[in-house]
Each structure stands twice: as structure tokens, then as C-alpha cells.
Scaffold this motif. Structure first.
Motif, PDB file in Angstrom:
ATOM      1  N   ILE A 166       0.586  13.294   4.590  1.00  0.00           N
ATOM      2  CA  ILE A 166       1.240  12.193   4.431  1.00  0.00           C
ATOM      3  C   ILE A 166       0.715  11.352   3.421  1.00  0.00           C
ATOM      4  O   ILE A 166       0.901  10.765   1.852  1.00  0.00           O
ATOM      5  CB  ILE A 166       1.414  11.386   5.556  1.00  0.00           C
ATOM      6  N   PHE A 167      -1.287  11.587   3.275  1.00  0.00           N
ATOM      7  CA  PHE A 167      -1.458  10.526   2.494  1.00  0.00           C
ATOM      8  C   PHE A 167      -2.773  11.540   2.044  1.00  0.00           C
ATOM      9  O   PHE A 167      -3.302  11.921   2.419  1.00  0.00           O
ATOM     10  CB  PHE A 167      -2.977   9.286   3.139  1.00  0.00           C
ATOM     11  N   PRO A 168      -1.795  12.362   0.810  1.00  0.00           N
ATOM     12  CA  PRO A 168      -2.606  13.375  -0.429  1.00  0.00           C
ATOM     13  C   PRO A 168      -4.225  12.817  -0.463  1.00  0.00           C
ATOM     14  O   PRO A 168      -4.615  14.317  -0.633  1.00  0.00           O
ATOM     15  CB  PRO A 168      -1.559  13.333  -0.862  1.00  0.00           C
ATOM     16  N   ASN A 169      -4.566  11.329  -0.857  1.00  0.00           N
ATOM     17  CA  ASN A 169      -5.756  11.820  -1.374  1.00  0.00           C
ATOM     18  C   ASN A 169      -7.081  11.176  -0.393  1.00  0.00           C
ATOM     19  O   ASN A 169      -7.905  10.830  -0.890  1.00  0.00           O
ATOM     20  CB  ASN A 169      -6.054  10.026  -2.567  1.00  0.00           C
ATOM     21  N   ILE A 222       0.570  -1.154  -0.145  1.00  0.00           N
ATOM     22  CA  ILE A 222       0.132   0.282  -0.156  1.00  0.00           C
ATOM     23  C   ILE A 222       0.938   1.496  -0.216  1.00  0.00           C
ATOM     24  O   ILE A 222       1.873   1.670   0.987  1.00  0.00           O
ATOM     25  CB  ILE A 222      -0.864  -0.037   1.526  1.00  0.00           C
ATOM     26  N   ARG A 223       0.587   1.576  -0.864  1.00  0.00           N
ATOM     27  CA  ARG A 223       1.486   3.350  -1.596  1.00  0.00           C
ATOM     28  C   ARG A 223       0.310   4.526  -0.243  1.00  0.00           C
ATOM     29  O   ARG A 223      -1.126   4.462  -0.369  1.00  0.00           O
ATOM     30  CB  ARG A 223       1.701   4.076  -2.353  1.00  0.00           C
ATOM     31  N   PRO A 224       1.217   5.802   0.317  1.00  0.00           N
ATOM     32  CA  PRO A 224       0.651   7.002   1.137  1.00  0.00           C
ATOM     33  C   PRO A 224      -0.523   7.619  -0.001  1.00  0.00           C
ATOM     34  O   PRO A 224      -1.687   7.419   0.053  1.00  0.00           O
ATOM     35  CB  PRO A 224       1.613   7.748   1.037  1.00  0.00           C
ATOM     36  N   ARG A 225      -0.893   7.231  -1.326  1.00  0.00           N
ATOM     37  CA  ARG A 225      -1.227   7.964  -2.218  1.00  0.00           C
ATOM     38  C   ARG A 225      -2.757   6.776  -2.419  1.00  0.00           C
ATOM     39  O   ARG A 225      -4.052   6.948  -3.086  1.00  0.00           O
ATOM     40  CB  ARG A 225      -1.459   8.248  -3.408  1.00  0.00           C
ATOM     41  N   ASP A 226      -2.579   4.906  -1.834  1.00  0.00           N
ATOM     42  CA  ASP A 226      -3.449   4.393  -2.278  1.00  0.00           C
ATOM     43  C   ASP A 226      -4.770   5.288  -1.211  1.00  0.00           C
ATOM     44  O   ASP A 226      -5.889   4.105  -1.027  1.00  0.00           O
ATOM     45  CB  ASP A 226      -2.950   2.751  -2.230  1.00  0.00           C
ATOM     46  N   VAL A 227      -4.202   5.236   0.441  1.00  0.00           N
ATOM     47  CA  VAL A 227      -4.842   4.853   1.023  1.00  0.00           C
ATOM     48  C   VAL A 227      -6.679   6.163   0.413  1.00  0.00           C
ATOM     49  O   VAL A 227      -5.860   7.553   0.926  1.00  0.00           O
ATOM     50  CB  VAL A 227      -4.333   5.782   2.810  1.00  0.00           C
ATOM     51  N   ASP A 228      -7.839   6.097   0.721  1.00  0.00           N
ATOM     52  CA  ASP A 228      -8.621   6.698   0.557  1.00  0.00           C
ATOM     53  C   ASP A 228      -9.281   7.582   1.910  1.00  0.00           C
ATOM     54  O   ASP A 228      -9.853   8.201   2.065  1.00  0.00           O
ATOM     55  CB  ASP A 228      -9.870   5.891   0.439  1.00  0.00           C
TER      56      ASP A 228
END
Length: 203
Positions: free
Chosen positions: A65-68, A32-38
Motif C-alpha cells: 500500500i505504501f510503495p516508497n 498524507i498520501r500513501p506514497r508520502d510514507v517513508d
């Protein structure tokens, strides 16, 4: 991971901790990448739960850290930590610890303010993930209830902070802002978990 959503429950402390700061490494190990976290759900706004959600290396402009992700927390928790006077007199910890808690909460929450979604009462975050009010440790502390097929997992957050709390829920914790309310919450959650044969986890 629900199949549609990646939901993170708390983010650890972030930089400066060898024990609760390795969230990105752990996620990477899970693919899991940071941008994958919803969605990031904060059980509460103590440093070891929110610090890892913000890159604080540039103090003037900390970045998520979790931009999305949307960041979900209780409205009562937000109101408490961003108020002009954060009253931590109920904590049985040193003044330096209290000062660090105030500073970290304000710095992290304000950095995330455009992505934060506030909730009140029991709320479905995504299908299969419900937030439950669990006050006492902090005013807006949440527990999380996960459903998968016929199994349930109750994440107590910091409603219990040691395995002994399961055997002795009446034992107090110096980080509980309202010890009596925290005790009532802990008993209620444990009784529900036992009655419904839930799995348990805690921070």
C-alpha cells in the motif's frame, strides 16, 4: 512526521474492518498520501497490525500500500512468522483464529519481503523514533519510543491491550503467545514510563 520523515506505526487490518481498517482515510485526513510514507514500523505481525500494509484484493499478487516505504520489524518476528511451522499453541484463541493469523502474516510479509528491514535490539528508526524490544505478545514484539523536544511518548503496541492493563498489568490476555514474558515486559515498560514521566499510547 519528523519534518524530514513520515513514519507510520502499524497499518491496521485493511479491507474488511470498520474499526481498524481505515488507515488510508485517516492519513488522507492528515494530508498524507500513501506514497508520502517513508517508513512503516510493525510492532508485530498480527493481522490487525500488518493487514493494512498490503492490497490483498488480488490474492495472487498482493501489492504494498505504501510503495516508497521501508518496512521495519524485529528479526525475531520475521523468523517466527515465515518459518515452516508457526507454533501458536500458547494462544488461548480458537484454531480458526490461529489459522487466519498464520495465513495473513505469511501473505503480507512475503509481499513486502523486498522492502523489509530487520532489526535486533533497541534501534533508532529515524531521529526521535526508537524501537524497543518488548517480547511476549509475540516473539519479536516491539514498543516505540518517540522524542519531541522535551516530551516522550511510549507506544506500547499490544504490550497492553486494554486500559485495565495499566492498573492491573498482571491480568493476562489470550492473544499473548508467552503470557509470563508478556507480563514481565508490560511491567518493565510501565515502570520505565512512570519513572521518566512519559506519555503512553497503545493499540
Amino acid at each position: 512526521e519528523t519534518g524530514r520523515e513520515v513514519v507510520l506505526a502499524d497499518a491496521g487490518l485493511g479491507h474488511g474492518s470498520n474499526t481498524s481498517g481505515a488507515i488510508l482515510v485517516r492519513l488522507e485526513m492528515a494530508g498524507i498520501r500513501p506514497r508520502d510514507v517513508d517508513t512503516v514500523v510493525f510492532t508485530h505481525a498480527h493481522p490487525d497490525h500488518i493487514g493494512g500494509a498490503v492490497d490483498r484484493r488480488n490474492p495472487r499478487a498482493p501489492q504494498p500500500i505504501f510503495p516508497n516505504a521501508r518496512y521495519v520489524m524485529a528479526e525475531a518476528e520475521w523468523d517466527f512468522w515465515v518459518s515452516a511451522h508457526v507454533d501458536l499453541d500458547g494462544l488461548r484463541v480458537g484454531d480458526d483464529v490461529k489459522s487466519d493469523m498464520r495465513l495473513m502474516a505469511r501473505r503480507c510479509l512475503l509481499a513486502l519481503r523486498h522492502q523489509i528491514e530487520l532489526i535486533a535490539g533497541e534501534t533508532e528508526i529515524v531521529p526521535g523514533v526508537h524501537a524497543l524490544p518488548a517480547p511476549g505478545h509475540t516473539p519479536g514484539h516491539l514498543a516505540l519510543l518517540l522524542h519531541s523536544e522535551r516530551c516522550q511518548l511510549l507506544n506500547l503496541g499490544d504490550a497492553a491491550v486494554h486500559p485495565l492493563h495499566l492498573e492491573h498489568p498482571e491480568w493476562q490476555n489470550g492473544f499473548d503467545l508467552d503470557p509470563d514474558l508478556a507480563l514481565a515486559t508490560r511491567r518493565s515498560l510501565l515502570e520505565r514510563a512512570a519513572a521518566e514521566h512519559m506519555h503512553l499510547m497503545a493499540f
